[in-house]
Design a protein around this motif. Structure first.
Motif, PDB file in Angstrom:
ATOM      1  N   UNK A 110       0.821  -1.224   0.000  1.00  0.00           N
ATOM      2  CA  UNK A 110       0.000   0.000   0.000  1.00  0.00           C
ATOM      3  C   UNK A 110       0.849   1.266   0.000  1.00  0.00           C
ATOM      4  N   UNK A 111       2.106   1.168   0.374  1.00  0.00           N
ATOM      5  CA  UNK A 111       2.999   2.321   0.330  1.00  0.00           C
ATOM      6  C   UNK A 111       3.924   2.293  -0.892  1.00  0.00           C
ATOM      7  N   UNK A 112       3.839   1.247  -1.705  1.00  0.00           N
ATOM      8  CA  UNK A 112       4.835   1.030  -2.746  1.00  0.00           C
ATOM      9  C   UNK A 112       4.358   1.367  -4.156  1.00  0.00           C
ATOM     10  N   UNK A 113       3.087   1.750  -4.301  1.00  0.00           N
ATOM     11  CA  UNK A 113       2.564   2.087  -5.620  1.00  0.00           C
ATOM     12  C   UNK A 113       2.045   3.513  -5.627  1.00  0.00           C
ATOM     13  N   UNK A 114       2.043   4.113  -6.804  1.00  0.00           N
ATOM     14  CA  UNK A 114       1.617   5.505  -6.973  1.00  0.00           C
ATOM     15  C   UNK A 114       0.149   5.560  -7.398  1.00  0.00           C
ATOM     16  N   UNK A 129      -1.860  -5.977  -5.739  1.00  0.00           N
ATOM     17  CA  UNK A 129      -1.464  -6.986  -4.743  1.00  0.00           C
ATOM     18  C   UNK A 129      -2.078  -6.688  -3.386  1.00  0.00           C
ATOM     19  N   UNK A 130      -2.043  -7.666  -2.522  1.00  0.00           N
ATOM     20  CA  UNK A 130      -2.521  -7.490  -1.158  1.00  0.00           C
ATOM     21  C   UNK A 130      -1.806  -6.298  -0.525  1.00  0.00           C
ATOM     22  N   UNK A 134       4.417  -7.702   2.007  1.00  0.00           N
ATOM     23  CA  UNK A 134       5.715  -7.094   1.742  1.00  0.00           C
ATOM     24  C   UNK A 134       6.299  -7.707   0.464  1.00  0.00           C
ATOM     25  N   UNK A 135       6.448  -6.936  -0.606  1.00  0.00           N
ATOM     26  CA  UNK A 135       7.000  -7.510  -1.836  1.00  0.00           C
ATOM     27  C   UNK A 135       8.516  -7.573  -1.812  1.00  0.00           C
ATOM     28  N   UNK A 142       7.982  -7.185 -11.303  1.00  0.00           N
ATOM     29  CA  UNK A 142       7.095  -8.085 -12.056  1.00  0.00           C
ATOM     30  C   UNK A 142       5.624  -7.695 -11.950  1.00  0.00           C
ATOM     31  N   UNK A 143       5.177  -7.353 -10.740  1.00  0.00           N
ATOM     32  CA  UNK A 143       3.753  -7.170 -10.491  1.00  0.00           C
ATOM     33  C   UNK A 143       3.301  -5.720 -10.572  1.00  0.00           C
ATOM     34  N   UNK A 144       4.232  -4.795 -10.744  1.00  0.00           N
ATOM     35  CA  UNK A 144       3.853  -3.378 -10.764  1.00  0.00           C
ATOM     36  C   UNK A 144       4.533  -2.608 -11.890  1.00  0.00           C
ATOM     37  N   UNK A 145       5.857  -2.567 -11.895  1.00  0.00           N
ATOM     38  CA  UNK A 145       6.547  -1.722 -12.877  1.00  0.00           C
ATOM     39  C   UNK A 145       6.384  -2.238 -14.305  1.00  0.00           C
TER      40      UNK A 145
END
Length: 530
Positions: A110-114, A129-130, A134-135, A142-145
């Motif tokens: 929740x703190x890692x995506x814009x 993701x949940x 912690x990714x 893989x799952x975001x960028x």
């Protein structure tokens, strides 16, 4: 020269002026206040009187770096329908993160995506993701960028394998003042085949980070004598001890230098390896005489994974799995002819008890990073001489004060330079300060893009939600210092850790901003861990 539109007024500028300058961006610029130069007026106002029309002059806004913050900038630019181009030195987006993909972040998804990135991803069928998981670095890519780089608004606007080597003003060097703003910014790149290309840009957001430019092992900010000759013994700050790099450490003696969370991750991986591989030995050398700051606050840490890291590391040291050498200042490295095949490297250091020599088969230099400023010699950047961060930002992140203090939210006005349209963002904007968080970078580029779009109100409305991180207390410093050492020698928080930080103020709006705790790691993946 084409006629330029009347600039939009901002809340911080006098009526009829732009950025404190009348006849803004025309041939007869003059400061509203006669005791200031045009450059001073623009700098004081925090902006540079850019032409805010979309695709002004037909030139794109260039974003340097396709990591989390660079792609967040691209997402915000796309939402505002501004033309842009993202340049990435690596072969893929998030290439630097891929080098430490085995490491798990401290902060949950929740703190890692814009926010703008999520809005672009959702229509594509992307499932977030949940938020509490912690990714790892690899999962972040893989799952975001990677999915983000493929959304229609960004696809085709990202050039990988393109290294930026310089930023300048087209046709003028940094000393030229008269008519400077009539020239576009220039971004010089080197492609995969070595071809040099100059790109003209309306504005530049440098979010290239600091990966690959490690601080030296020696003291006083300088390489230790012999450090360059011992390069074959040195690894990066986050080797994949249990995976890709296992053979380099198994059954051998590793020396880890540094007192950040990068060092902690590597030390714990080495301890796990040692349990499975007989003959594996671990020495941890730190310059300070106390490691309480890295051990942290345990359960009191707002990022539980980070608190647990310090707790596990303390137990490994106490149980004798890791040999901790405190108060060790490296003064030289001596490598045998023939390199690692010929024997270990000797690392000489100064201690409170005199000179000591440590021998190691591999040295992990987890000493932090510094930004690449050579590429910026031809643009007018205004950096703090100590922190190497923008001068307005530096006091807010100074590690001499904020090692476990607070970093207030900040935006475009704090990041602006005398060079209109040029910004540092993300970890690079923090210079040598190790207090950067990903969410902070996302807010930086949101504010910058709003300013570039001419939306001064949005640029000045700082919106930031961060976890409380770190434990700001002087008490941990006294837990394990060596006898006869001061707080300064211990490198703990000391008196600089104020538990009552002043409430920062949004100068443009005249409103108090929320105080948030800052990440205190010295690890090189600053912000990607937090």
């Amino acid at each position: 020269m084409s006629e330029k539109p009347e600039p939009q007024e901002s809340a911080a500028s006098p009526a009829g002026s732009c950025c404190g300058v009348s006849a803004c961006c025309g041939d007869n610029e003059r400061a509203v206040h006669p005791d200031k130069t045009v450059e001073q007026a623009k700098t004081d106002a925090g902006c540079g009187c850019l032409d805010t029309r979309d695709n002004a002059g037909g030139l794109p806004i260039v974003v340097i770096g396709a990591g989390p913050v660079g792609l967040a900038a691209a997402a915000h630019l796309a939402e505002r329908d501004l033309d842009f181009l993202v340049l990435e030195a690596g072969g893929t987006v998030g290439a630097a993160i891929g080098e430490w993909g085995h490491v798990r972040l401290f902060s949950p998804w929740r703190y890692d995506t814009d926010a703008a990135a999520r809005r672009l991803l959702e229509p594509t069928g992307w499932s977030p993701p949940d938020p509490e998981t912690l990714p790892t670095g690899a999962e972040l890519v893989r799952d975001y960028l990677t999915p983000l780089a493929r959304v229609p608004a960004l696809a085709g606007r990202i050039r990988t394998g393109t290294r930026v080597v310089a930023v300048a003003r087209h046709g003028v060097d940094v000393t030229r003042t008269v008519g400077r703003q009539d020239h576009p910014l220039l971004v010089r790149t080197v492609g995969p085949d070595g071809t040099v290309t100059d790109l003209a840009a309306h504005a530049v957001i440098d979010a290239s980070g600091a990966w690959g430019r490690s601080n030296p092992l020696g003291h006083s900010g300088l390489p230790a004598p012999g450090e360059d000759q011992a390069v074959s013994y040195l690894t990066g700050p986050l080797p994949d001890v249990l995976g890709r790099d296992r053979a380099r450490f198994a059954g051998k003696h590793a020396l880890v230098v540094g007192m950040g969370h990068s060092a902690a991750n590597t030390l714990l991986a080495l301890a796990e390896l040692a349990a499975a591989e007989p003959g594996t030995r671990i020495t941890w050398a730190v310059r300070g005489t106390s490691v309480a700051r890295l051990y942290g606050g345990g359960d009191a840490d707002g990022l539980p994974a980070r608190g647990a890291l310090g707790t596990r590391l303390k137990a490994a040291v106490n149980d004798g799995e890791i040999d901790l050498v405190r108060g060790f200042t490296i003064t030289g490295l001596t490598a045998p002819e023939g390199g690692p095949a010929a024997g270990p490297v000797q690392v000489t250091g100064r201690t409170l008890d005199g000179t000591r020599v440590l021998e190691a088969d591999t040295v992990v230099a987890a000493t932090g990073f510094r930004p690449d400023l050579d590429m910026l010699r031809e643009v007018r950047v205004e950096l703090d001489p100590a922190i190497e961060a923008p001068v307005r930002l530096a006091p807010l992140i100074d590690p001499n004060v904020h090692s476990c203090g607070t970093v207030p939210p900040h935006g475009e006005r704090d990041l602006a330079h005398p060079e209109p349209g040029f910004y540092l963002a993300g970890a690079k904007s923090y210079g040598r300060a190790p207090t950067f968080l990903l969410a902070t970078g996302y807010e930086q580029v949101r504010s910058i893009v709003a300013a570039l779009a001419g939306d001064r109100q949005a640029a000045d409305t700082i919106q930031l939600d961060l976890p409380q991180t770190g434990v700001c207390s002087t008490s941990p410093v006294t837990e394990d210092p060596l006898p006869g050492t001061s707080a300064e020698q211990s490198e703990g928080c000391g008196a600089s850790c104020s538990t009552e930080p002043a409430e920062p103020v949004n100068a443009a709006a005249g409103q108090a901003l929320p105080v948030v705790q800052a990440e205190t790691e010295e690890g090189m993946a600053r912000g990607f861990f937090g």
